[in-house]
Motif scaffolding. Sequence first.
Motif, PDB file in Angstrom:
ATOM      1  N   GLY A 239     -13.055 124.828  22.715  1.00 39.86           N
ATOM      2  CA  GLY A 239     -13.036 125.492  23.999  1.00 39.86           C
ATOM      3  C   GLY A 239     -14.391 125.923  24.528  1.00 39.86           C
ATOM      4  N   MET A 240     -15.364 126.166  23.645  1.00 41.05           N
ATOM      5  CA  MET A 240     -16.696 126.587  24.086  1.00 41.05           C
ATOM      6  C   MET A 240     -17.695 125.429  24.101  1.00 41.05           C
ATOM      7  SD  MET A 240     -17.119 130.295  22.237  1.00 41.05           S
ATOM      8  CE  MET A 240     -15.737 131.446  22.123  1.00 41.05           C
ATOM      9  N   LEU A 241     -17.204 124.214  23.845  1.00 44.61           N
ATOM     10  CA  LEU A 241     -18.009 122.978  23.873  1.00 44.61           C
ATOM     11  C   LEU A 241     -18.986 122.873  22.710  1.00 44.61           C
ATOM     12  CD1 LEU A 241     -18.919 122.726  27.675  1.00 44.61           C
ATOM     13  CD2 LEU A 241     -16.860 121.949  26.517  1.00 44.61           C
ATOM     14  N   GLU A 242     -18.789 123.662  21.656  1.00 47.19           N
ATOM     15  CA  GLU A 242     -19.746 123.664  20.552  1.00 47.19           C
ATOM     16  C   GLU A 242     -19.463 122.600  19.499  1.00 47.19           C
ATOM     17  OE1 GLU A 242     -22.797 125.695  19.953  1.00 47.19           O
ATOM     18  OE2 GLU A 242     -22.362 125.279  22.050  1.00 47.19           O
ATOM     19  N   GLY A 243     -18.488 121.767  19.714  1.00 48.95           N
ATOM     20  CA  GLY A 243     -18.181 120.699  18.768  1.00 48.95           C
ATOM     21  C   GLY A 243     -16.895 120.031  19.182  1.00 48.95           C
ATOM     22  N   GLY A 244     -16.467 119.078  18.375  1.00 48.96           N
ATOM     23  CA  GLY A 244     -15.210 118.414  18.654  1.00 48.96           C
ATOM     24  C   GLY A 244     -15.357 117.293  19.665  1.00 48.96           C
ATOM     25  N   ARG A 245     -14.226 116.671  19.975  1.00 45.65           N
ATOM     26  CA  ARG A 245     -14.218 115.498  20.856  1.00 45.65           C
ATOM     27  C   ARG A 245     -14.566 115.833  22.301  1.00 45.65           C
ATOM     28  NH1 ARG A 245      -8.880 112.068  18.834  1.00 45.65           N
ATOM     29  NH2 ARG A 245      -9.525 111.845  16.639  1.00 45.65           N
TER      30      ARG A 245
ATOM     31  N   ASP B  10     -17.805 114.424  23.561  1.00 46.90           N
ATOM     32  CA  ASP B  10     -17.839 113.031  24.009  1.00 46.90           C
ATOM     33  C   ASP B  10     -17.492 112.937  25.486  1.00 46.90           C
ATOM     34  OD1 ASP B  10     -18.423 112.114  21.435  1.00 46.90           O
ATOM     35  OD2 ASP B  10     -16.303 111.999  20.900  1.00 46.90           O
ATOM     36  N   HIS B  11     -16.443 113.619  25.892  1.00 47.63           N
ATOM     37  CA  HIS B  11     -16.020 113.571  27.297  1.00 47.63           C
ATOM     38  C   HIS B  11     -17.052 114.236  28.196  1.00 47.63           C
ATOM     39  CE1 HIS B  11     -12.304 111.984  25.829  1.00 47.63           C
ATOM     40  NE2 HIS B  11     -12.073 113.056  25.107  1.00 47.63           N
ATOM     41  N   LEU B  12     -17.672 115.276  27.691  1.00 49.60           N
ATOM     42  CA  LEU B  12     -18.718 115.947  28.460  1.00 49.60           C
ATOM     43  C   LEU B  12     -19.917 115.014  28.652  1.00 49.60           C
ATOM     44  CD1 LEU B  12     -19.216 118.836  29.627  1.00 49.60           C
ATOM     45  CD2 LEU B  12     -20.579 119.261  27.585  1.00 49.60           C
ATOM     46  N   TYR B  13     -20.290 114.335  27.596  1.00 43.49           N
ATOM     47  CA  TYR B  13     -21.455 113.438  27.639  1.00 43.49           C
ATOM     48  C   TYR B  13     -21.293 112.379  28.730  1.00 43.49           C
ATOM     49  CZ  TYR B  13     -25.020 110.167  25.920  1.00 43.49           C
ATOM     50  OH  TYR B  13     -26.108 109.326  25.819  1.00 43.49           O
TER      51      TYR B  13
ATOM     52  N   ARG C 130     -30.323 114.252  24.507  1.00 46.10           N
ATOM     53  CA  ARG C 130     -30.654 113.778  25.853  1.00 46.10           C
ATOM     54  C   ARG C 130     -30.495 114.919  26.841  1.00 46.10           C
ATOM     55  NH1 ARG C 130     -27.914 108.479  28.088  1.00 46.10           N
ATOM     56  NH2 ARG C 130     -29.239 109.184  29.811  1.00 46.10           N
ATOM     57  N   GLU C 131     -31.350 114.915  27.869  1.00 43.24           N
ATOM     58  CA  GLU C 131     -31.200 115.867  28.956  1.00 43.24           C
ATOM     59  C   GLU C 131     -30.298 115.246  30.022  1.00 43.24           C
ATOM     60  OE1 GLU C 131     -34.964 117.065  30.490  1.00 43.24           O
ATOM     61  OE2 GLU C 131     -35.304 118.514  28.861  1.00 43.24           O
ATOM     62  N   LEU C 132     -29.221 115.959  30.354  1.00 42.88           N
ATOM     63  CA  LEU C 132     -28.239 115.453  31.302  1.00 42.88           C
ATOM     64  C   LEU C 132     -28.147 116.396  32.495  1.00 42.88           C
ATOM     65  CD1 LEU C 132     -25.411 114.568  28.749  1.00 42.88           C
ATOM     66  CD2 LEU C 132     -27.045 112.986  29.789  1.00 42.88           C
TER      67      LEU C 132
END
Length: 463
Positions: free
Chosen positions: A340-346, A349-352, A389-391
């Motif tokens: 939920g906090m984007l600190e790991g998990g799948r 990948d979707h965020l990237y 990478r910077e996104l």
Amino acid sequence: MNLSIWGAARQVTGSMHLLETDGYKILIDCGLDYEKDTWIEENEQFPFQPTEINLVVLTHAHIDHSGNLPTLVRFGFEGQILCTSPTADLTELLLLDSVNIFLNKQRKNRKGKRGFSAGPKPLYLQKHVMETVDRFVTIAFNKAFRINGQISLTFIPVGHLLGAAAAIFTIEEHGIKKTIAFSGDLGRKNYPVLRDPETLPEVDYLVCESTYGGRMHKATQSVDELLTETILETCVKSPGRLIIPAFSVGRTQALVYSLNKIFKKGLIPKVKVFVDSPMATYATDIFRKHHHLVSDEAQEFYKNSGDEFEFDNLEYIQDMNASKAISNYYEPCIIISSAGMLEGGRIQDHLYYNISNYYCTILFIGYCSKGTLGHRLLRGDPIINLRHRELSVFATIKQTDLFSGHGDHNDLVNFVKQQDPQKLKKVFLVHGEMSSLESLSQALNDNHYQVEIAKRGLKYQLD
């Protein structure tokens, strides 16, 4: 009878309270404390001998309440762990996931054959989790359980999470009967899937959480209205993607049920929904197993429309190849994934692949602590670092607290006000930031309650 607060004292994580009477020691919750830089080492240092603890009572499965149980067992605790049946099942799932997190962190720290340190060892391993699970003894809600000749325990449902309970102890000491309640974490009314918190009996002492002290939930619209509006804007009016980071246990089930209701009502077209979290799939099966404990509304939905966690346009993703294939799905869709906090998990990948997508909306339905990637997005950082990478952030970032499982300030005050201020001897406030503790303390003082903001390690004598 003595009470010592050894965790979640003037902070949120690491709930751990010690109740002592006539030489019998009961530990209420044994959670991980995340709030120190050296948290693995800190969690190994118990302020008492684990071998001296006679019994553990677990209020609910969340890691800040259950996550250090295997360490307690590893250091010699040999007693029973009392909890509800859903709590036992969900705790096993969450503890095994914690082992994976520990091992993944160790792998990231390892530098191969170059001789660098591999970092701290895991706090515990799978064998310690299974030894812990073997100690679970499950008891039903609202039925007194006799611990010994002087002590009985009753679990009262409090919402927040499937199986979550307030623990009520009735203790006879030197011919005098005393009662003390531990709130665990208090839920909120009308939460998707879960039942409303029930009223506690009158007690002499109350240990109460304070997470939302001084804060109110925003209620300008309902869960269904929020989701309908967001999906229409993101997936219907434009061919976009709605990505929802959600904790696998509790939040995802509430979200899936809410989406199911919306689609069943025909309020929006049946947009494809992916739940990309194996852990969420396992947790959903636990919700199905204990279906008699979900809300009356959810049970009625099941009778009239079938499984509330299953519908035609929903797909649960298990293996990694199927997860990666979602990036090649070019129709509008909703992706629910952890963490939920984007600190790991799948979810990463979707965020990237979508953070620079103008047609993507990321909807946060939970709290993001400072320092996390989720927090950086919510504060408006225009660029994030992910996979070295910077996104650029072109996706729309939104947040709602409608899916928060915690009761707000008024809920907490009303929870305490179930007790007669002339009979309740003291309220001990725990599990909150200092500002929340002070706000709740002031509100309760105004209602004529005797309040103590608990200090770590101080032994309180309960007459």
